[in-house]
Scaffold this motif. Sequence first.
Motif, PDB file in Angstrom:
ATOM      1  N   LEU A  16       0.828  -1.208   0.000  1.00  0.00           N
ATOM      2  CA  LEU A  16       0.000   0.000   0.000  1.00  0.00           C
ATOM      3  C   LEU A  16       0.863   1.259   0.000  1.00  0.00           C
ATOM      4  O   LEU A  16       0.606   2.204  -0.749  1.00  0.00           O
ATOM      5  CB  LEU A  16      -0.945   0.009   1.205  1.00  0.00           C
ATOM      6  N   LYS A  17       1.899   1.257   0.822  1.00  0.00           N
ATOM      7  CA  LYS A  17       2.811   2.406   0.874  1.00  0.00           C
ATOM      8  C   LYS A  17       3.458   2.645  -0.488  1.00  0.00           C
ATOM      9  O   LYS A  17       3.555   3.785  -0.952  1.00  0.00           O
ATOM     10  CB  LYS A  17       3.882   2.165   1.935  1.00  0.00           C
ATOM     11  N   GLY A  18       3.882   1.568  -1.143  1.00  0.00           N
ATOM     12  CA  GLY A  18       4.465   1.691  -2.473  1.00  0.00           C
ATOM     13  C   GLY A  18       3.483   2.228  -3.489  1.00  0.00           C
ATOM     14  O   GLY A  18       3.828   3.042  -4.346  1.00  0.00           O
ATOM     15  N   LEU A  19       2.241   1.782  -3.395  1.00  0.00           N
ATOM     16  CA  LEU A  19       1.212   2.264  -4.325  1.00  0.00           C
ATOM     17  C   LEU A  19       0.872   3.727  -4.086  1.00  0.00           C
ATOM     18  O   LEU A  19       0.637   4.475  -5.036  1.00  0.00           O
ATOM     19  CB  LEU A  19      -0.052   1.407  -4.199  1.00  0.00           C
ATOM     20  N   THR A  20       0.823   4.142  -2.834  1.00  0.00           N
ATOM     21  CA  THR A  20       0.446   5.529  -2.548  1.00  0.00           C
ATOM     22  C   THR A  20       1.585   6.506  -2.808  1.00  0.00           C
ATOM     23  O   THR A  20       1.350   7.699  -2.938  1.00  0.00           O
ATOM     24  CB  THR A  20      -0.047   5.679  -1.099  1.00  0.00           C
ATOM     25  N   ARG A  21       2.815   6.017  -2.853  1.00  0.00           N
ATOM     26  CA  ARG A  21       3.948   6.895  -3.195  1.00  0.00           C
ATOM     27  C   ARG A  21       3.843   7.406  -4.628  1.00  0.00           C
ATOM     28  O   ARG A  21       4.276   8.512  -4.931  1.00  0.00           O
ATOM     29  CB  ARG A  21       5.263   6.108  -3.058  1.00  0.00           C
ATOM     30  N   ASP A  22       3.286   6.576  -5.495  1.00  0.00           N
ATOM     31  CA  ASP A  22       3.123   6.946  -6.897  1.00  0.00           C
ATOM     32  C   ASP A  22       2.004   7.978  -6.994  1.00  0.00           C
ATOM     33  O   ASP A  22       0.858   7.702  -6.661  1.00  0.00           O
ATOM     34  CB  ASP A  22       2.778   5.701  -7.723  1.00  0.00           C
ATOM     35  N   ARG A  23       2.330   9.151  -7.425  1.00  0.00           N
ATOM     36  CA  ARG A  23       1.350  10.240  -7.497  1.00  0.00           C
ATOM     37  C   ARG A  23       0.231   9.951  -8.502  1.00  0.00           C
ATOM     38  O   ARG A  23      -0.799  10.583  -8.498  1.00  0.00           O
ATOM     39  CB  ARG A  23       2.051  11.546  -7.896  1.00  0.00           C
ATOM     40  N   LYS A  24       0.454   8.966  -9.374  1.00  0.00           N
ATOM     41  CA  LYS A  24      -0.552   8.637 -10.377  1.00  0.00           C
ATOM     42  C   LYS A  24      -1.629   7.706  -9.826  1.00  0.00           C
ATOM     43  O   LYS A  24      -2.643   7.489 -10.462  1.00  0.00           O
ATOM     44  CB  LYS A  24       0.115   7.976 -11.584  1.00  0.00           C
ATOM     45  N   THR A  25      -1.405   7.150  -8.646  1.00  0.00           N
ATOM     46  CA  THR A  25      -2.347   6.207  -8.056  1.00  0.00           C
ATOM     47  C   THR A  25      -3.252   6.917  -7.068  1.00  0.00           C
ATOM     48  O   THR A  25      -2.784   7.552  -6.136  1.00  0.00           O
ATOM     49  CB  THR A  25      -1.598   5.070  -7.326  1.00  0.00           C
ATOM     50  N   PHE A  27      -6.986   6.090  -4.849  1.00  0.00           N
ATOM     51  CA  PHE A  27      -7.962   5.073  -4.493  1.00  0.00           C
ATOM     52  C   PHE A  27      -9.310   5.732  -4.274  1.00  0.00           C
ATOM     53  O   PHE A  27      -9.403   6.823  -3.717  1.00  0.00           O
ATOM     54  CB  PHE A  27      -7.526   4.337  -3.218  1.00  0.00           C
ATOM     55  N   LEU A  28     -10.340   5.034  -4.687  1.00  0.00           N
ATOM     56  CA  LEU A  28     -11.699   5.540  -4.521  1.00  0.00           C
ATOM     57  C   LEU A  28     -12.311   5.078  -3.205  1.00  0.00           C
ATOM     58  O   LEU A  28     -13.424   5.468  -2.876  1.00  0.00           O
ATOM     59  CB  LEU A  28     -12.569   5.092  -5.699  1.00  0.00           C
ATOM     60  N   VAL A  29     -11.570   4.233  -2.480  1.00  0.00           N
ATOM     61  CA  VAL A  29     -12.023   3.732  -1.176  1.00  0.00           C
ATOM     62  C   VAL A  29     -10.934   4.022  -0.150  1.00  0.00           C
ATOM     63  O   VAL A  29      -9.801   4.347  -0.497  1.00  0.00           O
ATOM     64  CB  VAL A  29     -12.332   2.220  -1.220  1.00  0.00           C
ATOM     65  N   GLU A  30     -11.282   3.878   1.128  1.00  0.00           N
ATOM     66  CA  GLU A  30     -10.303   4.163   2.180  1.00  0.00           C
ATOM     67  C   GLU A  30      -9.202   3.092   2.203  1.00  0.00           C
ATOM     68  O   GLU A  30      -9.362   1.984   1.701  1.00  0.00           O
ATOM     69  CB  GLU A  30     -10.976   4.301   3.547  1.00  0.00           C
ATOM     70  N   ASP A  31      -8.088   3.465   2.814  1.00  0.00           N
ATOM     71  CA  ASP A  31      -6.909   2.598   2.863  1.00  0.00           C
ATOM     72  C   ASP A  31      -7.191   1.239   3.486  1.00  0.00           C
ATOM     73  O   ASP A  31      -6.627   0.230   3.069  1.00  0.00           O
ATOM     74  CB  ASP A  31      -5.767   3.279   3.636  1.00  0.00           C
ATOM     75  N   GLU A  32      -8.053   1.193   4.487  1.00  0.00           N
ATOM     76  CA  GLU A  32      -8.362  -0.079   5.159  1.00  0.00           C
ATOM     77  C   GLU A  32      -8.962  -1.093   4.188  1.00  0.00           C
ATOM     78  O   GLU A  32      -8.645  -2.274   4.256  1.00  0.00           O
ATOM     79  CB  GLU A  32      -9.293   0.144   6.350  1.00  0.00           C
ATOM     80  N   LYS A  33      -9.821  -0.640   3.300  1.00  0.00           N
ATOM     81  CA  LYS A  33     -10.404  -1.545   2.306  1.00  0.00           C
ATOM     82  C   LYS A  33      -9.342  -2.039   1.336  1.00  0.00           C
ATOM     83  O   LYS A  33      -9.344  -3.203   0.942  1.00  0.00           O
ATOM     84  CB  LYS A  33     -11.545  -0.866   1.552  1.00  0.00           C
ATOM     85  N   VAL A  34      -8.436  -1.161   0.951  1.00  0.00           N
ATOM     86  CA  VAL A  34      -7.351  -1.548   0.048  1.00  0.00           C
ATOM     87  C   VAL A  34      -6.453  -2.571   0.748  1.00  0.00           C
ATOM     88  O   VAL A  34      -6.077  -3.589   0.153  1.00  0.00           O
ATOM     89  CB  VAL A  34      -6.536  -0.316  -0.411  1.00  0.00           C
ATOM     90  N   LEU A  35      -6.133  -2.318   2.015  1.00  0.00           N
ATOM     91  CA  LEU A  35      -5.304  -3.261   2.779  1.00  0.00           C
ATOM     92  C   LEU A  35      -5.976  -4.630   2.872  1.00  0.00           C
ATOM     93  O   LEU A  35      -5.306  -5.661   2.712  1.00  0.00           O
ATOM     94  CB  LEU A  35      -5.046  -2.731   4.189  1.00  0.00           C
TER      95      LEU A  35
END
Length: 91
Positions: A16-25, A27-35
């Motif tokens: 998740l941290k790696g995905l959120t570092r990319d400014r192009k990514t 999420f339409l849902v909160e981080d907990e759902k992604v995790l």
Amino acid sequence: MLLSEDKISHLSHLILKGLTRDRKTTFLVEDEKVLREIKRVILHELQMEEEIDLAVRAKLASYSRRLSEGSPEWDVLYHKFFEEERKKRHR
């Protein structure tokens, strides 16, 4: 299972941290759902690996000629059958 719940959780946070570092990514849902989804995928893949391992070991055990686990022949056949099973099970 090869990984503990703590390790899976740690890996999912790193992903998740790696995905959120990319400014192009975004999420339409909160981080907990992604995790939770990342953890679900990791667990699914680990379970599939275990199932494939058991299927391959059963196949090798069914040979009329006894193969010693760890021998070069066993290793080659194990990896060959493992990849065949993986291809069958993945989309």
